[in-house]
Scaffold this motif. Structure first.
Motif, PDB file in Angstrom:
ATOM      1  N   TRP A   1      -1.452   4.038   1.544  1.00 19.10           N
ATOM      2  CA  TRP A   1      -2.028   3.835   2.870  1.00 19.10           C
ATOM      3  C   TRP A   1      -0.975   3.581   3.945  1.00 19.10           C
ATOM      4  O   TRP A   1      -1.185   3.876   5.114  1.00 19.10           O
ATOM      5  CB  TRP A   1      -3.102   2.739   2.831  1.00 19.10           C
TER       6      TRP A   1
ATOM      7  N   HIS B   1       0.843  -1.205   0.000  1.00 13.29           N
ATOM      8  CA  HIS B   1       0.000   0.000   0.000  1.00 13.29           C
ATOM      9  C   HIS B   1       0.878   1.255   0.000  1.00 13.29           C
ATOM     10  O   HIS B   1       1.134   1.843   1.058  1.00 13.29           O
ATOM     11  CB  HIS B   1      -0.909   0.011   1.232  1.00 13.29           C
TER      12      HIS B   1
ATOM     13  N   LEU C   1     -16.072   9.003  -3.461  1.00 12.42           N
ATOM     14  CA  LEU C   1     -14.767   9.101  -4.122  1.00 12.42           C
ATOM     15  C   LEU C   1     -14.900   8.432  -5.494  1.00 12.42           C
ATOM     16  O   LEU C   1     -15.306   7.271  -5.590  1.00 12.42           O
ATOM     17  CB  LEU C   1     -13.705   8.374  -3.286  1.00 12.42           C
TER      18      LEU C   1
ATOM     19  N   SER D   1      -6.057   4.122 -12.013  1.00 10.73           N
ATOM     20  CA  SER D   1      -4.719   3.561 -11.756  1.00 10.73           C
ATOM     21  C   SER D   1      -3.599   4.549 -12.044  1.00 10.73           C
ATOM     22  O   SER D   1      -2.487   4.150 -12.372  1.00 10.73           O
ATOM     23  CB  SER D   1      -4.489   2.282 -12.580  1.00 10.73           C
TER      24      SER D   1
END
Ligand SMILES: CCCCCCCCCCCCCC(=O)SCCNC(=O)CCNC(=O)[C@H](O)C(C)(C)COP(=O)(O)OP(=O)(O)OC[C@H]1O[C@@H](n2cnc3c(N)ncnc32)[C@H](O)[C@@H]1OP(=O)(O)O
Length: 455
Positions: free
Chosen positions: A56, A53, A186, A194
């Protein structure tokens, strides 16, 4: 809000439709097996390591292997004058904009964008089609701000290609109430996927929350990210089985027929509870007290801080939200309330149907069986009274949803829904919704203890 809804999308298999004629025990066994399989699948997704991630892993969220028994901020708040004053950088040729939902054209533009680009189910058969009226309602609750409705446009053409929204919510985790932003919608244009635009959108909405002194957020997604507070499964109750089969949402079980399905899912013409009626403005204070008391049963739930919020969220709103109360015929007290909202899906490439009309269970409450003390436990007898009553209230809600021409009634396995899902002939779907908090350490919450319903 069932979303990313890819896997959260009440989608392809209304598996229970295929189990309608099974005896209760086989049905329970099959459900348990399916649940185990999907949990295993979920678990393996969860094992995805944090390193993968890129975005994140840089954010104040718990890691997959982290558990917390504390509640509180992960990173400290900063004084608002130290928050970055300039927007996040966008790639050349793109620019930030704000959408004003009071403006017909802005609202229409957002509607068109989401309708074409928002959440689809895994098989690409259905796509959420939040209505124009719904978006206006969902994005302008008390305390809404235009600078929290953030879009990205192509500079040369002004075309809207990405969006993210925030609205304020008072969320209680266990016994701590925090003002957070609730992040939703979102969306990045299909052709721009991507390209790491989503992290830029998330950083920008974070900055705009910080500018208002808010450092925590709550959001839901079908996507598995670090780290869900809870995961809830979708359930579906057929109201118009013929159309659901024609749309590819359900199948006729091999040991059944369409005629039997229609009979099985038929609902009464009229609600059965005495005193069941449409909620009116005069009910607002009582409904707020009842709902807040009821939501105290859960560990992760909103608090409705003002009557104005109930007027906005719960009072019926044409084409968007339907709400009913039960008024005791003797005392005239409001003893129960139930609401559902409309979220249609576009049926992609179907020769016969273009839209699936889905109602989603929203907030509900009853005082039957509830102890006087807020959040108090129910004894065995109270539990039975409570469960029976919720069944009666939901049965009437299904009657009203059918009358409004909904094809299916969806609900998550949260709150006390386990008391009525199988009795009211809901079947488990293949979608799951993950609940997340941002910059908030908190223990995991069982699905039955989630009391927040997001759109
Ligand atoms: C204090 C205030 C804080 C406020 C903020 C709190 C956080 C709010 C968080 C947002 C809550 C939103 C709640 C809802 O609205 S959930 C609904 C999400 N929308 C859709 O599913 C609509 C269809 N899909 C799309 O529009 C795109 O696929 C989206 C926009 C979802 C991703 O665009 P794209 O596919 O072009 O990808 P990328 O290259 O730009 O970016 C890839 C990175 O994005 C991470 N990603 C993917 N999907 C999600 C997701 N649903 N939540 C959070 N993160 C997500 C992904 O793991 C990866 O990061 P990492 O794995 O490398 O680290």
């Amino acid at each position: 809000m069932p979303k990313d809804k890819q896997s959260q999308m009440p989608s392809l298999q209304d598996l229970l439709a295929g189990r309608g004629d099974m005896d209760e025990e086989s049905r329970r066994k099959l459900e348990a097996l399916l649940r185990t399989l999907s949990l295993q699948e979920d678990d393996s997704k969860n094992k995805k390591d944090m390193e993968s991630h890129r975005f994140w892993r840089t954010q104040p969220v718990l890691k997959y292997d982290e558990v917390s028994d504390e509640i509180g901020a992960i990173e400290p708040s900063v004084p608002v004058d130290q928050v970055k004053q300039t927007p996040e950088s966008l790639p050349n040729d793109f620019e930030w904009c704000e959408l004003d939902m009071r403006d017909e054209q802005d609202a229409k533009e957002l509607y068109d964008f989401l309708t074409k680009n928002y959440v689809e189910d895994d098989g690409g058969q259905f796509r959420f089609d939040y209505s124009f009226e719904f978006l206006r309602w969902a994005l302008q609750p008390p305390g809404w701000r235009k600078d929290w409705l953030v879009g990205v446009r192509v500079t040369s053409t002004r075309r809207l290609v990405a969006f993210i929204s925030a609205i304020p919510v008072h969320l209680r985790t266990m016994d701590k109430v925090t003002l957070m932003t609730e992040i939703n919608f979102l969306n990045v244009h299909k052709r721009l996927r991507s390209k790491r635009l989503a992290p830029v959108m998330i950083r920008e909405i974070t900055r705009r929350s910080h500018l208002q002194g808010i450092f925590q957020a709550v959001y839901t997604a079908g996507a598995v990210l670090p780290k869900p507070v809870s995961t809830c499964q979708y359930f579906h109750r057929s109201l118009n089985p013929k159309k659901l089969v024609e749309c590819g949402f359900s199948r006729v079980p091999h040991n059944s027929t369409m005629a039997r399905m229609i009979k099985n899912y038929k609902v009464p013409e009229k609600p059965a509870l005495e005193g069941f009626r449409v909620m009116e403005a005069k009910d607002v204070p009582e409904v707020r007290a009842l709902l807040n008391k009821f939501l105290a049963r859960y560990q992760f739930a909103p608090e409705f801080e003002s009557d104005e919020e109930i007027v906005h969220w719960i009072l019926p709103h044409e084409k968007v939200v339907w709400s009913y109360v039960v008024e005791d015929p003797t005392t005239h007290k409001i003893t129960d309330m139930v609401s559902f909202y409309s979220l249609p899906s576009t049926v992609i490439g179907n020769p016969k149907h273009s839209t699936l009309n889905a109602a989603y269970l929203f907030y509900y409450a009853t005082d039957k069986g509830l102890p006087e003390q807020k959040g108090g436990e129910l004894d065995e007898q109270a539990q039975a009274t409570f469960g029976n009553r919720l069944n009666e209230v939901m049965a009437d809600a299904l009657v009203m949803a059918r009358k409004q021409d909904f094809d299916v009634f969806n609900a998550l396995h949260l709150m006390d829904n386990h008391t009525f899902l199988s009795t009211q002939k809901f079947g488990s779907g293949d979608g799951f919704l993950n609940f997340y908090v941002y910059n908030w350490r908190c223990p995991e919450v069982q699905q039955e203890k989630i009391g927040l319903v997001m759109l």
